[in-house]
Design a protein around this motif. Sequence first.
Motif, mmCIF file in Angstrom:
data_model
loop_
_atom_site.group_PDB
_atom_site.id
_atom_site.type_symbol
_atom_site.label_atom_id
_atom_site.label_comp_id
_atom_site.label_asym_id
_atom_site.label_seq_id
_atom_site.Cartn_x
_atom_site.Cartn_y
_atom_site.Cartn_z
ATOM 1 N N GLU A 1 -4.897 12.179 3.058
ATOM 2 C CA GLU A 1 -5.276 11.626 4.350
ATOM 3 C C GLU A 1 -6.348 12.511 4.995
ATOM 4 O OE1 GLU A 1 -2.805 9.264 7.731
ATOM 5 O OE2 GLU A 1 -1.828 10.331 6.124
ATOM 6 N N GLU A 2 -6.145 13.800 4.854
ATOM 7 C CA GLU A 2 -7.113 14.735 5.424
ATOM 8 C C GLU A 2 -8.475 14.551 4.760
ATOM 9 O OE1 GLU A 2 -5.860 18.737 4.996
ATOM 10 O OE2 GLU A 2 -7.721 19.511 5.828
ATOM 11 N N ARG A 3 -8.421 14.420 3.429
ATOM 12 C CA ARG A 3 -9.664 14.263 2.701
ATOM 13 C C ARG A 3 -10.393 13.004 3.162
ATOM 14 N NH1 ARG A 3 -7.852 14.747 -2.422
ATOM 15 N NH2 ARG A 3 -7.773 12.507 -2.683
ATOM 16 N N ARG A 4 -9.612 11.919 3.354
ATOM 17 C CA ARG A 4 -10.239 10.671 3.776
ATOM 18 C C ARG A 4 -10.895 10.848 5.139
ATOM 19 N NH1 ARG A 4 -6.646 5.440 4.867
ATOM 20 N NH2 ARG A 4 -6.008 6.781 6.567
ATOM 21 N N GLU A 5 -10.179 11.541 5.998
ATOM 22 C CA GLU A 5 -10.689 11.760 7.345
ATOM 23 C C GLU A 5 -12.029 12.517 7.292
ATOM 24 O OE1 GLU A 5 -9.313 10.224 9.753
ATOM 25 O OE2 GLU A 5 -10.970 10.944 10.997
ATOM 26 N N GLN A 6 -12.044 13.543 6.441
ATOM 27 C CA GLN A 6 -13.286 14.322 6.317
ATOM 28 C C GLN A 6 -14.408 13.471 5.780
ATOM 29 O OE1 GLN A 6 -12.225 17.626 3.900
ATOM 30 N NE2 GLN A 6 -11.489 18.841 5.635
ATOM 31 N N GLU A 7 -14.101 12.682 4.781
ATOM 32 C CA GLU A 7 -15.130 11.827 4.196
ATOM 33 C C GLU A 7 -15.687 10.874 5.237
ATOM 34 O OE1 GLU A 7 -13.245 9.995 0.901
ATOM 35 O OE2 GLU A 7 -13.392 11.799 -0.342
ATOM 36 N N ARG A 8 -14.775 10.319 6.045
ATOM 37 C CA ARG A 8 -15.226 9.379 7.066
ATOM 38 C C ARG A 8 -16.152 10.071 8.063
ATOM 39 N NH1 ARG A 8 -9.956 5.823 8.670
ATOM 40 N NH2 ARG A 8 -10.008 4.461 6.857
ATOM 41 N N ARG A 9 -15.699 11.265 8.445
ATOM 42 C CA ARG A 9 -16.504 11.953 9.433
ATOM 43 C C ARG A 9 -17.883 12.255 8.846
ATOM 44 N NH1 ARG A 9 -13.543 16.655 11.744
ATOM 45 N NH2 ARG A 9 -12.076 14.997 12.220
ATOM 46 N N LYS B 1 0.852 -1.173 0.000
ATOM 47 C CA LYS B 1 0.000 0.000 0.000
ATOM 48 C C LYS B 1 0.896 1.233 0.000
ATOM 49 C CE LYS B 1 -2.598 0.813 3.534
ATOM 50 N NZ LYS B 1 -3.481 0.558 4.648
ATOM 51 N N ARG B 2 0.619 2.172 -0.861
ATOM 52 C CA ARG B 2 1.391 3.419 -0.846
ATOM 53 C C ARG B 2 0.976 4.216 0.367
ATOM 54 N NH1 ARG B 2 1.724 3.966 -6.531
ATOM 55 N NH2 ARG B 2 3.611 2.846 -7.130
ATOM 56 N N SER B 3 1.929 4.783 1.058
ATOM 57 C CA SER B 3 1.517 5.621 2.182
ATOM 58 C C SER B 3 0.941 6.916 1.611
ATOM 59 C CB SER B 3 2.714 5.911 3.079
ATOM 60 O OG SER B 3 3.731 6.502 2.321
ATOM 61 N N MET B 4 -0.087 7.401 2.281
ATOM 62 C CA MET B 4 -0.814 8.534 1.707
ATOM 63 C C MET B 4 -0.107 9.838 2.004
ATOM 64 S SD MET B 4 -4.725 7.860 2.502
ATOM 65 C CE MET B 4 -5.784 7.177 1.284
ATOM 66 N N ASP B 5 -0.292 10.787 1.128
ATOM 67 C CA ASP B 5 0.244 12.094 1.486
ATOM 68 C C ASP B 5 -0.764 12.789 2.403
ATOM 69 O OD1 ASP B 5 -1.749 12.922 -0.130
ATOM 70 O OD2 ASP B 5 -0.455 13.516 -1.791
#
Lengths: 433, 535
Positions: free
Chosen positions: B212-220, B204-208
Motif C-alpha cells: 500500500e505504501e509503495r502504491r501511495e508513493q507511486e501515485r504521488r 480484491k485481496r486487501s493489500m498489505d
Amino acid sequence: MHIIDRRRDPGGKSLANRQRFIRRARAQVRRAVREASSKRSIKEMGEGGEVTVPADGVHEPTFRPGPYGGHREYVLPGNKKFVSGDRIDRPDESGGGSGASDSGEGEDDYNFVLSREEFLELFLEDLELPDMAKRQVMGVEEQIPRRAGYRSYGSPSALSVSRTMRNSLSRRIALRRPSQDEIRRMEEGVAELEAEEGDGPALTEAKAQLELKRRRQKLVPFIDPIDVRYRRHELVPQPVARAVMFCLMDVSGSMDEHMKDLAKRFYSLLYLFLKTRYKQVDVVFIRHTHEAREVDEETFFYSRESGGTVVSTALEAMSRIVADRYPPTQWNIYAAQASDGDNLPMDNPHTVQMLREAILPLCQYYAYLEVSHDETGGSGADSDPTSLWRAYDQVARSDGRLAMRRVGHRRDIFPVFRELFARKDTKAKATAP
Amino acid sequence: MTSSTASTKSRKAPAAKRVDGAMGSLLFSGSDWDFATIQRISEAVQEIGERELGLDTYRTQIEVITSEQMLDAYSSVGMPLFYKHWSFGKDFARNETMYRKGFQGLAYEIVINSDPCVCYIMEENSATMQTLVLAHAAMGHNHFFKNNYVFKQWTDASGIADYLAFAKSYIAKCEDRYGIEAVERVVDAAHALQSHGIHRYPGKRSMDLRSEERREQERRAHGEALFNDLWRTVPTKGKRDRKKTAEDRRRAILKLPEENILYFLEKTAPRLAPWQREVIRIVRLIAQYFYPQRQTKMMNEGCACFVHHRIMSRLHEQGRITDGSFLEFLHSHTSVVMQPDYNDRRYSGINPYALGFTMMQDIERICTEPTEEDRAWFADIAGNNDAYGTLRDIWANFRDESFVSQYLSPHVIRKMGLFQLMDDEEEDEYVVGSIHDERGYREVRRALARTYDVARRDPDIQVIDVDLAGDRRLELRHFVSDGVVLEPKDAERVVQHLADLWGYEVRLVESDDEEEYGEYVANPVRPILEPNPVL
C-alpha cells in the motif's frame, strides 16, 4: 499412500437423514400408509411395507430456467443427415428440449420401505385410550431399575470402570507403588552408571534401589480385587394405569360376511393399537348371538357361529367378568361393541337399562360401531336408524362416555376408528411450545 | 468410435510388450485382491503417472468401503461427513431404491478434493477395477484438483475436512439449542438459494501495508511528474458528481447490485440471529467449494479418463497386467466413454466423460501427428511433440467453457457429428443451425462452449435495491437472456424462502432491455426469526 479399511465402520450413517426425510414427508407418508391399510388383508394389517410418496411434497425448489419459451440453442451429437437450415418438427409439447439439458427436472415419486415399527408408528399416530385416570402401584412387572450407588459384587456387565480405577489409583498412591515411568528412569540411571564407571558403590546402591522398587511393584498389584466396584440398581415400583378392553361382537345370522368383515377389521385395528401402544392392556373378547360367550382371540376372529340376537346377554357377560376379575377401582375399563343394529325388539329396553345403569358407570369410554350394507359409503346416518341405534342414541345424548359411529364400507373403517380413538387434546399439545 | 480407439491401442500393445517385457512382473492375477495388492497397484500406477505423464498430485488416502457405505456416501454429496438434513435422506431413499431394484449401479469410486486426497473404493471391485479406479481417481482427478486454476482459486483442499467437521458440529449445536425445526427452515431456505450463493469472481485481496505504501508513493510520484498548475484553472464537473441521489449512495453503501444473494442476506438481512447468519454462511461456503466442480466437470472427467487409459495401456505394455484384465478394463472403459447419438434411447445430454476423453486424445494426436487442418487451427500446439506437457498446461489453465472454445477441433466435431439446433418460441419448428462443415465448425464450437458456461446456465439474478431506512422491501431482478424465464412454480417457492429469510417483502422482476416478463412478490409468512428471549 495410505490405505484404510473402512468396511468395519459402523454403517447407517444416513439413518438420521432418512428419519428426517420421513418426518418431513410425514403428511404424505401418513396418507400413503393409510391408503395402504385399506387394501390390506386383516392379517397383514400390522406389517411394514413399501409406500410411495409423491415427489411434489418433498421437492426442493431452486431458481432455474423454465422448460419452454424463449430462444434456445442446443448442440447434439450424432448428426447423420441434417444440413444447415433444415427444419425439424417439434416432437411434442412435452419434449420441449429434446432432452438436451434438462437434468434433474422430472422427479419421480419416491418408493421406500418402512419397517414394521415405522409403519405402526405412523399408522396409529395420535391415537389413545381416553381418560386413563386410575393409576395404581401394582404387582411385580411395573418395577423399573434405578441407579443406586455402587457395590463390591455384581455381574461383569455392571462393572464401573471409572470407579474401579479410582479406587485402584488411591490404593497405589497410598501404598507407594512405583510407576512404570519411575522404574524406567531408574533403569536408565543404572545403565548410565554402568556405562560410566563399570561398577562401584553408586552402581550397587542404584541396583539395590531398583530391585527394591521392582519388588514393591510386584507386591502391590495394579488392580486388586478390593478395588473393583459394580453399579448397583434398585427396583422401584412404578404406578401404572391398568386397562381392560372389552370387545363385544354380534355374530348372529343377520350379520352377513360383509358386515362381519367390517367388524373384524375394526377389532383387528383396535387389537393392533392396544398391543403396540399399551403393554398393560387386557383384552377380553365376547361374542354373542342370543347368548354371549367369552372367547379367545383365535375364536373371536376366525370361528363361525350364528344364531339369534340378544344384545343384553353380551352386556351381562361383560358386567359378570368385570365383577369377577376387574375391580373398577383398580382398572380403567373400556368397551367396543360392533353390531348390525338388529336386536330382539323386546330386549331393547333391557339393553338400554343395562347400559345406562350397569355398564356405563363402570366404563371410561364405550364405543359403539354399527356396521351396515351401505356400499355407497359415508352417508350411513341418512338411512333409517336401526332399533338399537335409536335406543343407544338416547343414552348417548345424556352420557358423553358413549360414542357411536356407523360404517358401510371397508375404506371407512380406518377413519372411523381414528375418530373414535383420536387423542382429544392433540391440538392443544401441538400448539404448545 | 471409442471402441475403435481402444482396439488401436490393444493392437499396438504386443509390439511394445516385447520391448518392455522384462521390466514388469504381474501386479496380480485373477480378480481377488488384498491390501498388499492395492499397495503394489497404487505404487505402479503412481510411478507411471508421475514419471511418464508428469502428474503432480496430493498425497492419496485410499479407503475401502462396502456398497452400503457407498450408498451412505452418495447421500451426503460424497463427503465423509456432512451436516444432517432431510434432503440427504431423500437422496438416500431414491438411490437405495434404484440400487435395490437394479436400475442403477453404484460408482466404482468417489474421490474428494482434499489434501490428502481421499479415494473411496468399493470392496466389490475386482483387482482390475481397483487398478482402473486408482489410475482414474488417485492420479487423474487428484492431479486435476491440485493443479487446475479454478480449484486453486476457490477451494482450500487442506481445510475442507476440518470445515465440514465444524459445519456439522455447529449445525448440530444449533439444533440442540434452537430446535431441529428452526434450523431446518434456515437450511431449507439457504439450500433453495445455494446456486445463487456463489462469488463468481475472486474478490480484491486487501493489500498489505508495504504494497500500500509503495502504491501511495507511486501515485504521488506520478502526480508530481504530471503536475501542471494550469489544471487548477480548468472548470470541473465536481459539483454535479456530488449530486448523486440518495438512492445511489444507499446502493453504494450496500455494495449493490449483488449477485451473491446468500452473501447479501448473511451480511445485510435485518432480522436474522447470529447463528442463522452462520448457518447461511456454511451453506454458502460449501456451495462455493463445489462451484469449481460444476465449472470443470467435463475436463475433470476427461483428464481422469485420459490418465487411466494411458496408465492402463502402459501397465499392459509393461506386462504388469494380463491380457484378460486389460480386456476387462477396455470393456468398462468403453462403456464409460460411450456417447449415444441424439436419437438414441439412451441419450441424455452430452456425456462429459466421452467429450473430455475424445478431446484430450485429439489434442495428443494434434501434438504428435498433426494434419494440415490442425496446423491451421492450432498453430501453437500442432506438432510440438510434447502431448503430455501440452495437456498438463491445459488441465491447469482452462475450465470447460474455455477449453471447448479453445480446443474443440474440427476433427472431433466431425467424429462426433455435432450439430447446432435452434429452438425459437416464435417458430413452429426447430431449425438446424451449423453442422460439421467448413462453415459450421466455429459456430458449433462457440455454441457448445456456451452450454458449458456455468454463469449462463444459472439464471442471472441480482439484488438491485433495498431501502433499509424505509419499507425494507428487497428488490431483485432476473436479467433475462434469450427470453428464457424462470420455472414459475419453483421461482415462487424460492422467492417465498427468500422473503422468510429477509423478514420483509421481496420482489423479483424478470426483465430484459426490451420487456418485462413477470414479477414475483412474497411476504414472509413464517418469518425465520421469532422473537427469542435467549438472544
